[in-house]
Write a protein that holds these residues in place. Sequence first.
Motif, mmCIF file in Angstrom:
data_model
loop_
_atom_site.group_PDB
_atom_site.id
_atom_site.type_symbol
_atom_site.label_atom_id
_atom_site.label_comp_id
_atom_site.label_asym_id
_atom_site.label_seq_id
_atom_site.Cartn_x
_atom_site.Cartn_y
_atom_site.Cartn_z
ATOM 1 N N HIS A 113 -32.610 -12.827 -31.697
ATOM 2 C CA HIS A 113 -31.481 -12.514 -30.853
ATOM 3 C C HIS A 113 -30.856 -13.876 -30.422
ATOM 4 C CE1 HIS A 113 -33.615 -8.667 -31.255
ATOM 5 N NE2 HIS A 113 -32.194 -8.156 -30.920
ATOM 6 N N GLN B 291 -34.502 -2.105 -32.441
ATOM 7 C CA GLN B 291 -33.479 -2.568 -31.222
ATOM 8 C C GLN B 291 -32.126 -2.713 -31.647
ATOM 9 O OE1 GLN B 291 -34.678 -1.897 -27.939
ATOM 10 N NE2 GLN B 291 -36.132 -0.869 -29.230
ATOM 11 N N ASP C 102 -36.586 -5.339 -22.485
ATOM 12 C CA ASP C 102 -36.585 -4.141 -23.002
ATOM 13 C C ASP C 102 -36.990 -4.252 -24.281
ATOM 14 O OD1 ASP C 102 -36.300 -2.534 -20.524
ATOM 15 O OD2 ASP C 102 -34.169 -2.275 -21.050
ATOM 16 N N ARG C 103 -36.242 -4.888 -25.157
ATOM 17 C CA ARG C 103 -36.480 -5.220 -26.617
ATOM 18 C C ARG C 103 -37.987 -5.555 -26.972
ATOM 19 N NH1 ARG C 103 -31.672 -8.021 -26.500
ATOM 20 N NH2 ARG C 103 -32.920 -9.953 -26.872
ATOM 21 N N ASP D 43 -38.546 -11.745 -31.153
ATOM 22 C CA ASP D 43 -37.436 -11.497 -30.430
ATOM 23 C C ASP D 43 -36.490 -12.655 -30.073
ATOM 24 O OD1 ASP D 43 -35.944 -9.116 -28.856
ATOM 25 O OD2 ASP D 43 -35.630 -10.628 -27.592
ATOM 26 N N GLY E 253 -31.302 -7.983 -22.213
ATOM 27 C CA GLY E 253 -31.899 -6.941 -22.992
ATOM 28 C C GLY E 253 -33.330 -7.359 -23.652
ATOM 29 N N HIS E 254 -33.610 -8.681 -23.510
ATOM 30 C CA HIS E 254 -34.917 -9.260 -24.151
ATOM 31 C C HIS E 254 -35.936 -8.442 -23.739
ATOM 32 C CE1 HIS E 254 -37.788 -12.049 -25.449
ATOM 33 N NE2 HIS E 254 -38.348 -12.092 -23.810
ATOM 34 N N ARG F 92 -34.975 -5.140 -36.921
ATOM 35 C CA ARG F 92 -35.033 -5.626 -35.609
ATOM 36 C C ARG F 92 -35.868 -5.065 -34.432
ATOM 37 N NH1 ARG F 92 -31.676 -10.158 -34.752
ATOM 38 N NH2 ARG F 92 -29.804 -10.280 -36.427
ATOM 39 N N SER G 142 -38.519 -0.543 -39.646
ATOM 40 C CA SER G 142 -37.384 -0.317 -38.993
ATOM 41 C C SER G 142 -36.127 -0.436 -39.722
ATOM 42 C CB SER G 142 -37.179 -1.409 -37.638
ATOM 43 O OG SER G 142 -35.678 -1.177 -37.019
ATOM 44 N N ALA H 146 -40.346 -2.707 -26.243
ATOM 45 C CA ALA H 146 -40.316 -1.689 -27.135
ATOM 46 C C ALA H 146 -41.063 -1.993 -28.365
ATOM 47 C CB ALA H 146 -38.835 -1.142 -27.347
ATOM 48 N N LEU H 147 -41.055 -3.398 -28.826
ATOM 49 C CA LEU H 147 -41.635 -3.771 -29.961
ATOM 50 C C LEU H 147 -43.147 -3.935 -29.868
ATOM 51 C CD1 LEU H 147 -41.495 -4.888 -32.867
ATOM 52 C CD2 LEU H 147 -40.736 -7.029 -32.073
ATOM 53 N N CYS I 54 -44.785 -10.680 -30.078
ATOM 54 C CA CYS I 54 -43.477 -9.820 -30.004
ATOM 55 C C CYS I 54 -42.322 -10.721 -29.326
ATOM 56 C CB CYS I 54 -43.599 -8.731 -29.370
ATOM 57 S SG CYS I 54 -44.888 -7.430 -30.307
#
Length: 364
Positions: free
Chosen positions: A317, A364, A209-210, A313, A206-207, A361, A357, A213-214, A309
């Motif tokens: 996470h 996300q 995509d996260r 992340d 998932g890293h 996070r 947000s 997005a950020l 970013c």
Amino acid sequence: MTAPSTPRISDLTPGHDARTSAAQSVVTLTRVALAAPDLASGVTPTLEHLVGATAAVGAVYLGRDGGPLPRYGVRAASGELPPALTLPGGLPADLPLLGALEESARPLYFDSAAADLREGVGTGLASLAAAPVRVEGGPLLGAFVMYTAQPHVWDAEEAALFSMVSGTVAALAGRLAAEEQAGRAREAALRALGQMLETWDGDSLGHTDRVTALAMRLAGRLDLSPEQCRALRWGAYLHDIGKVTLLGALLPRVNPAAESDGFAQMLGGLPPAALSVITDRHERWNGGGYPAGKAGAQISLEARLFALCDAYDGLTHPRLHELPWDPEEALAELRTRAGKDFDPELVRLLIEVVGESPTGRGGQ
């Protein structure tokens, strides 16, 4: 400001007859489409001209979306826009109108008696004219559609204008649409590769995509161009390309920097800014990073933004044998590293974006 060489629709002058006027329109609208940076801006002047020069109350360009069950959505519009054309998910390809366009190489005209062909399009479209958009006999990629809210029979002047204008600009729109489809396919492939890379260490699912997005949220605050945003996304997808040890075995491994640079050379078709995300993400604002010891603005904006970013992340996470930091703790850590590892202005913007947000996070 519009460049002096860019034609304007107001430059059109009335001709002595419908064919002359339509020909003048084709010349100007074609020049507009050729100078356009994307599909929507390329076809919108054509739609505006059709609404202004005919009885049509509105005109749209319907573009085909990818997928096993293609659908068509409004990509550009002028004038009134009936709700039926903006259905969630788009118009299905099996509508009679779209089916008729699939089989036609020329514009089609439907008056109030052609209700069967308008079936499924919805109310508010009493008559319409539609022209298919494709590339050299290929599948339907989209359509120009103009319509009226009351019954109307398209006269010779309107038909001449729509046929000549849509027919010429449709060829250009088809090429733009095909290029966009190819771009979407490439982006999907790059994202899939990025997700595959996550499985090599098993602790970062998932890293990609996260962090992408950020990064896009931060890019929005900086008003980056579409080209810069695309390069940032593509570089983010592939930032961990060095994990692929099988490919790495084919490259000289003097140090981690050489490995990253070698992979960048293999991906030479990517925009330079995307490659910079891969090669420069370990550079530091104070010049203490690698591979080249770049400092400050010598590091591309895309690479500086991504590195920040990526760090946030990574802190917030869970990783193997490591517990995630609270967002406030992570931001405090990045604040202490501003001016050393990271661009101070980007750190400031990241703190603002994360604060917006609800989850803290990065959304996300």
